[in-house]
Write an enzyme that holds these catalytic residues in place. Structure first.
Site, PDB file in Angstrom:
ATOM      1  N   ASN A   1      -9.172   3.670  -1.138  1.00 36.56           N
ATOM      2  CA  ASN A   1      -9.588   4.660  -0.146  1.00 36.56           C
ATOM      3  C   ASN A   1      -8.827   5.975  -0.258  1.00 36.56           C
ATOM      4  O   ASN A   1      -9.383   7.043  -0.010  1.00 36.56           O
ATOM      5  CB  ASN A   1      -9.428   4.092   1.264  1.00 36.56           C
ATOM      6  CG  ASN A   1     -10.459   3.031   1.574  1.00 36.56           C
ATOM      7  OD1 ASN A   1     -11.557   3.042   1.030  1.00 36.56           O
ATOM      8  ND2 ASN A   1     -10.107   2.090   2.436  1.00 36.56           N
TER       9      ASN A   1
ATOM     10  N   ASP B   1      -0.738   2.499  -5.308  1.00 37.11           N
ATOM     11  CA  ASP B   1      -0.785   1.072  -5.596  1.00 37.11           C
ATOM     12  C   ASP B   1      -2.095   0.747  -6.317  1.00 37.11           C
ATOM     13  O   ASP B   1      -3.098   1.409  -6.121  1.00 37.11           O
ATOM     14  CB  ASP B   1      -0.678   0.262  -4.305  1.00 37.11           C
ATOM     15  CG  ASP B   1      -1.800   0.600  -3.329  1.00 37.11           C
ATOM     16  OD1 ASP B   1      -1.903   1.782  -2.928  1.00 37.11           O
ATOM     17  OD2 ASP B   1      -2.584  -0.303  -2.979  1.00 37.11           O
TER      18      ASP B   1
ATOM     19  N   HIS C   1       0.819  -1.208   0.000  1.00 35.36           N
ATOM     20  CA  HIS C   1       0.000   0.000   0.000  1.00 35.36           C
ATOM     21  C   HIS C   1       0.857   1.265   0.000  1.00 35.36           C
ATOM     22  O   HIS C   1       0.349   2.352  -0.269  1.00 35.36           O
ATOM     23  CB  HIS C   1      -0.897  -0.006   1.247  1.00 35.36           C
ATOM     24  CG  HIS C   1      -2.298   0.458   1.004  1.00 35.36           C
ATOM     25  ND1 HIS C   1      -2.888   0.521  -0.235  1.00 35.36           N
ATOM     26  CD2 HIS C   1      -3.250   0.896   1.885  1.00 35.36           C
ATOM     27  CE1 HIS C   1      -4.133   0.963  -0.112  1.00 35.36           C
ATOM     28  NE2 HIS C   1      -4.361   1.203   1.143  1.00 35.36           N
TER      29      HIS C   1
ATOM     30  N   ASN D   1      -6.580   6.736   4.094  1.00 36.75           N
ATOM     31  CA  ASN D   1      -7.969   7.142   3.878  1.00 36.75           C
ATOM     32  C   ASN D   1      -8.251   8.589   4.265  1.00 36.75           C
ATOM     33  O   ASN D   1      -9.388   9.043   4.153  1.00 36.75           O
ATOM     34  CB  ASN D   1      -8.929   6.193   4.609  1.00 36.75           C
ATOM     35  CG  ASN D   1      -8.734   6.195   6.112  1.00 36.75           C
ATOM     36  OD1 ASN D   1      -7.822   6.830   6.621  1.00 36.75           O
ATOM     37  ND2 ASN D   1      -9.595   5.475   6.818  1.00 36.75           N
TER      38      ASN D   1
END
Length: 209
Positions: free
Chosen positions: A133, A112, A38, A87
């Site tokens: 997100n 990603d 991520h 997020n």
């Protein structure tokens, strides 16, 4: 803009602003997340800063920022890594755009991408967030999806592994061997976007090898 404004000589700062790009590498803060799939967007941000010989520093916005020029007289890059979690990326991005007085079409977000095979880079302007997100929050905060995305492929999770768990795991041993080349390719893609434009950059990076 009035006639007098058009005739007035432009300041150097104005000219620099016209060729400035905000490049944001998405990820999560802290050493425990640094090697996660991520966080590949922030790995690309680190690579770009290293190429410019620039160091990340604290900033008035909730981000760490490195700045530099690709070449003398060339585009200026403002490379940013938000301080918050993935997020909540939108707030820092919005603050950076306002601070540098940049329109959203001068924003490049590196992130990603599950829907692209590992070791693949794809470029896109606009579009939906695809369940990501970070992209969702950036799109919401900028009130537009017209920014450019450098999508760094990490592939789908194997078997029945949950996608949320997969992205928060470090790259596998075999992936780590190829990771430097993937990060370098993504950094090359950012440089191409700001130098020759999205269409020419797509032709380069989307063409079969």
């Amino acid at each position: 803009m009035g006639l007098l404004d058009r005739l007035r000589p432009r300041r150097k700062d104005d000219l620099v602003s016209d060729n400035t790009w905000l490049v944001v590498g998405l990820g999560n803060p802290g050493a425990q997340y640094a090697g996660n799939r991520h966080n590949v967007g922030q790995m690309v941000a680190d690579e770009l800063a290293a190429r410019l010989g620039a160091s990340f520093r604290t900033h008035k916005t909730p981000s760490r920022v490195a700045e530099g020029f690709l070449a003398p007289g060339g585009p200026k890059l403002v490379i940013a890594k938000p301080n918050g979690y993935m997020n909540t990326s939108g707030g820092p991005v919005s603050a950076l755009l306002k601070y540098y007085a940049l329109p959203v079409d001068r924003l490049v977000v590196v992130h990603d991408e599950l829907d692209i095979p590992f070791d693949t880079v794809r470029l896109k302007q606009g579009g939906g967030h695809g369940g990501h997100n970070g992209l969702r929050d950036v799109s919401k905060a900028t009130d537009a999806g017209a920014f450019t995305r450098v999508r760094v492929g990490i592939g789908r999770p194997p078997g029945r592994q949950d996608a949320a768990d997969f992205v928060l795991k470090d790259f596998s041993g075999s992936e780590r061997q190829a990771l430097p080349n993937l990060v370098s390719d993504a950094a090359d893609a950012v440089e191409a976007i700001v130098s020759v434009g999205i269409v020419a950059a797509q032709q380069r990076f989307h063409s079969p090898a």
